[in-house]
Each structure stands twice: as C-alpha cells, then as structure tokens.
Design a protein around this motif. Structure first.
Motif, mmCIF file in Angstrom:
data_model
loop_
_atom_site.group_PDB
_atom_site.id
_atom_site.type_symbol
_atom_site.label_atom_id
_atom_site.label_comp_id
_atom_site.label_asym_id
_atom_site.label_seq_id
_atom_site.Cartn_x
_atom_site.Cartn_y
_atom_site.Cartn_z
ATOM 1 N N SER A 7 0.796 -1.012 0.646
ATOM 2 C CA SER A 7 0.190 -0.011 0.041
ATOM 3 C C SER A 7 1.156 1.542 -0.023
ATOM 4 O O SER A 7 1.816 1.300 0.801
ATOM 5 C CB SER A 7 -0.892 -0.007 1.403
ATOM 6 O OG SER A 7 -2.282 -1.208 1.445
ATOM 7 N N ASN A 10 -4.400 5.026 1.312
ATOM 8 C CA ASN A 10 -5.330 4.352 0.983
ATOM 9 C C ASN A 10 -6.474 4.680 1.810
ATOM 10 O O ASN A 10 -6.915 5.093 2.823
ATOM 11 C CB ASN A 10 -5.738 3.046 0.828
ATOM 12 C CG ASN A 10 -5.643 2.062 2.144
ATOM 13 O OD1 ASN A 10 -4.989 2.393 2.609
ATOM 14 N ND2 ASN A 10 -6.066 1.162 2.354
ATOM 15 N N VAL A 89 -7.444 2.740 -3.189
ATOM 16 C CA VAL A 89 -6.763 2.357 -2.550
ATOM 17 C C VAL A 89 -5.280 2.228 -3.448
ATOM 18 O O VAL A 89 -5.623 2.191 -4.712
ATOM 19 C CB VAL A 89 -6.946 1.164 -1.859
ATOM 20 C CG1 VAL A 89 -8.171 -0.088 -3.392
ATOM 21 C CG2 VAL A 89 -5.838 -0.285 -1.758
#
Length: 201
Positions: A7, A10, A89
C-alpha cells in the motif's frame, strides 16, 4: 510466487449498512463462509489490519503487503460495488509500478500513478561556500499520483513516501543533460535497491 505489492495510500470504506451485502457477495463468489467481512477480505487477499469495530461502524480496508493474488481484483471489485463513493486504494509493486483503484459512480475504476522530481547535480558545499558545479547535470524522474485536498498536501504526502527508509520506490528514470539547460539524452532506468543489494518486497 506471484506479484508483490504494498500500500502507498488508501481510504476505502464500506458503510455499515452495506457490509452484510458485501460479505454475502464474497461468500457467493468464492464459496467461503467467513463470519465477518474483515476475516473474508484478509483470508482472500494480502490486506491486513482491516477493521469494523462494531456492526454500527463502517468496514475500513487495511494495508496491502506481500503477494497480490489473482482473487484480489475480484475482491476489490465486489467491495467497490458497496463502498463509499470516492473510496480508493493505491499500491506500489515490487517493480515500482504504481497502480490503484477508485470507486466512481458505484464502480471500481483502475488508476495508474507516478512520482516526479527534477534534480540537477548542483549540491551544497559542505563548507558553506555555495553550490558546486563539478560533474554533469541530470534530469531524474520519480512520479506518483497522490490523493489529497490541496497541492501542498499532495507534495507533503509524496515527500513522506520518498523519505520513508522502508519505501521500495527506488527506481528512477535518469537522463543526462547536454550543457546547462540543454537537451537531455535518452532515459536510463536506475534501480538503487538492485545496485545497493537491498531486499525488495
């Protein structure tokens, strides 16, 4: 082994009143019988620390780390049909590819991203006498799309990612400039993690 991704940023939510429908859709699609949406998402994907503290709270998608499984796209697609408009995301792959998804008009849409900075070879003199002019001048690029409320906030988020010592965003496109302010040559991809022998996710 599969493609690895982590990630970057997000904010992906399924409202409390849509959680049961999202869980039902995942159960139907994958033939699973998890008791909660959090357990289903974490079992089917590499998202971690998803949360829904109580039935009255929204489901919040956690961070992604490790293998990006083929089922992840389908899980996100199903969640996207039930998610809050504008939920997103964003991820970075082991190859420094930036990609992501955003909910637009109730549907999950793919996004792509990039980081960009321009840098010359002029660096401060450690003795304080001004910049040095030795060496060649290069144009160095690193690009990312950032979700933010302002230009300044976007710049600060990008800077935080750039300065993160655990960031795997270490691939740059580098071009040599011919003469001060002159034309630039062809781009070369430079992977500092590979050169320095650092592990990547």
């Amino acid at each position: 082994m599969g493609y690895s991704a982590s990630s970057v940023d997000n904010d992906f939510r399924v409202p409390a009143d849509a959680v049961d429908a999202a869980l039902s859709a995942l159960r139907h699609e994958f033939g699973v019988h998890h008791p909660t949406l959090t357990q289903a998402v974490e079992d089917l994907t590499s998202f971690q620390e998803c949360s829904q503290p109580s039935r009255d709270d929204d489901f919040v998608l956690g961070y992604h780390c490790d293998t990006y499984f083929p089922a992840t796209d389908k899980v996100l697609d199903i969640l996207g049909r039930h998610a809050t408009e504008g939920s997103y995301v964003r991820l970075i792959g082991a190859d420094d590819c930036l990609f992501g998804f955003r909910v637009v008009d109730g549907q999950l849409r793919a996004e792509r991203g990039s980081f960009t900075w321009a840098l010359s070879d002029q660096e401060p003199d450690p003795h304080g006498s001004g910049p040095t002019t030795e060496g060649n001048e290069y144009l160095v690029g690193w690009v990312i799309d950032i979700q933010a409320d302002s230009h300044e906030q976007a710049a600060r988020k990008a800077l935080r990612i750039q300065r993160d010592p655990n960031s795997i965003a270490t691939v740059f496109e580098v071009q040599r400039r011919h003469g001060t302010g002159g034309a630039v040559g062809s781009a070369q991809s430079v992977d500092l993690s590979e050169i320095d022998g650092l592990p990547t996710l």
